[in-house]
Design an enzyme around this catalytic site. Structure first.
Site, PDB file in Angstrom:
ATOM      1  N   LYS A 175       0.831  -1.200   0.000  1.00  0.00           N
ATOM      2  CA  LYS A 175       0.000   0.000   0.000  1.00  0.00           C
ATOM      3  C   LYS A 175       0.873   1.261   0.000  1.00  0.00           C
ATOM      4  CE  LYS A 175      -2.080  -1.579   3.638  1.00  0.00           C
ATOM      5  NZ  LYS A 175      -2.993  -1.875   4.766  1.00  0.00           N
ATOM      6  N   THR A 208      -9.770   8.580   7.247  1.00  0.00           N
ATOM      7  CA  THR A 208      -9.223   7.357   6.649  1.00  0.00           C
ATOM      8  C   THR A 208      -9.051   6.247   7.684  1.00  0.00           C
ATOM      9  OG1 THR A 208      -6.968   8.227   6.963  1.00  0.00           O
ATOM     10  CG2 THR A 208      -8.007   8.595   4.814  1.00  0.00           C
ATOM     11  N   GLY A 210      -9.381   2.984   9.514  1.00  0.00           N
ATOM     12  CA  GLY A 210      -9.833   1.658   9.121  1.00  0.00           C
ATOM     13  C   GLY A 210      -9.616   1.311   7.664  1.00  0.00           C
ATOM     14  N   THR A 211      -8.869   2.147   6.942  1.00  0.00           N
ATOM     15  CA  THR A 211      -8.652   1.889   5.518  1.00  0.00           C
ATOM     16  C   THR A 211      -7.978   0.543   5.280  1.00  0.00           C
ATOM     17  OG1 THR A 211      -8.436   4.265   5.148  1.00  0.00           O
ATOM     18  CG2 THR A 211      -7.634   2.825   3.417  1.00  0.00           C
ATOM     19  N   GLY A 212      -6.944   0.245   6.077  1.00  0.00           N
ATOM     20  CA  GLY A 212      -6.219  -1.011   5.886  1.00  0.00           C
ATOM     21  C   GLY A 212      -7.066  -2.231   6.187  1.00  0.00           C
ATOM     22  N   CYS A 213      -7.809  -2.174   7.292  1.00  0.00           N
ATOM     23  CA  CYS A 213      -8.698  -3.285   7.644  1.00  0.00           C
ATOM     24  C   CYS A 213      -9.723  -3.510   6.535  1.00  0.00           C
ATOM     25  CB  CYS A 213      -9.442  -2.979   8.938  1.00  0.00           C
ATOM     26  SG  CYS A 213      -8.412  -2.604  10.368  1.00  0.00           S
TER      27      CYS A 213
END
Length: 267
Positions: A175, A208, A210-213
């Site tokens: 990412k 943003t 929680g974007t990764g989850c």
């Protein structure tokens, strides 16, 4: 019609609803899958930060996962916040008990900066989770911690992705949100066969959380529905990009995404 994909999510709970299990369940549901969970920890959390972390007992974490696997079954497993070496070891054993593909999000630090994985547990993630990952989804700081390589530009993303493939991951979605790149964000899907670039406009927003989850769970439901890796990642990436653009602006800090946007009539 695409079949309903079952996803077992093994991660921590976010009381604010923006990340963790709550974000995972929302993303899987919005993309047409069925979410089941094994919660690893309860966090006291909102958009302003993590105010407490309460790990659950190892046997309870495993019992949740095995109850799901023994009855409902799963078409993919997604792991998020694990929190300790002992939990990493237990979850690795759970992954070995299933033939389902595993999307591993190596969660280390919360959006507000609170550490969610002690340094000593990073070694366990390297040795136990990376080799079991059908897809590993690190951001730049996580990739640096796992590889020891600097990830400050696109070439750094590529090098880290290739290094993680060498460590045993079958594919890596590197990412680029933490990588300086002006008005563009580039994520790189790296496999042993090559790479796929996913590029879009950088949205100037603090919302943003929680974007990764969300991205990892969106990838997992794509795999659970039988999509190819590239198709699952592409669908997930587009879903998260729009969820960021539609973020509702909740809270005084790092606010959540709009996970439910595909279900709205005005989409």
């Amino acid at each position: 019609m695409t079949s309903l994909g079952r996803v077992l999510i093994i991660a921590g709970s976010d009381s604010g609803g923006g990340a963790g299990i709550q974000a995972d369940v929302k993303a899987v549901t919005a993309l047409g899958g069925f979410a089941a969970t094994a919660i690893t920890a309860i966090t006291v959390q909102n958009t302003l930060g993590v105010h407490g972390v309460h790990p659950l007992p190892l046997d309870l974490i495993e019992a949740q996962a095995r109850a799901v696997l023994d009855d409902i079954g799963t078409d993919a497993i997604k792991t998020g916040m694990l929190g300790s070496t002992a939990v990493v070891e237990r979850v690795a054993a759970i992954l070995d008990a299933s033939a389902a593909p595993a999307v591993v999000d190596p969660v280390m630090i919360a959006k507000g900066g609170h550490p969610l994985l002690p340094d000593e547990a990073v070694e366990a993630v390297k040795s136990l989770m990376v080799p079991r990952a059908t897809l590993l989804t690190p951001n730049a700081p996580e990739a640096e911690a796992l590889t020891g390589l600097p990830v400050t530009d696109l070439d750094g993303q590529r090098r880290a992705g290739a290094f993680l493939i060498g460590m045993g991951a079958k594919a890596v979605l590197m990412k680029g949100g933490h990588v300086a790149g002006g008005d563009r964000v580039i994520d790189v899907l790296v496999t042993e066969h090559g790479e796929t670039l996913l590029e879009g406009e950088r949205v100037d927003t603090r919302h943003t959380h929680g974007t990764g989850c969300t991205l990892a769970s969106a990838c997992a439901v794509g795999l659970a529905k039988g999509l190819s890796l590239e198709a699952a990642v592409t669908e997930a990436w587009a879903y998260v990009a729009e969820a960021i653009r539609r973020a509702p602006g909740l809270g005084g800090g790092h606010g959540p995404l709009d996970h439910a946007w595909p279900m709205r009539s005005d989409r």
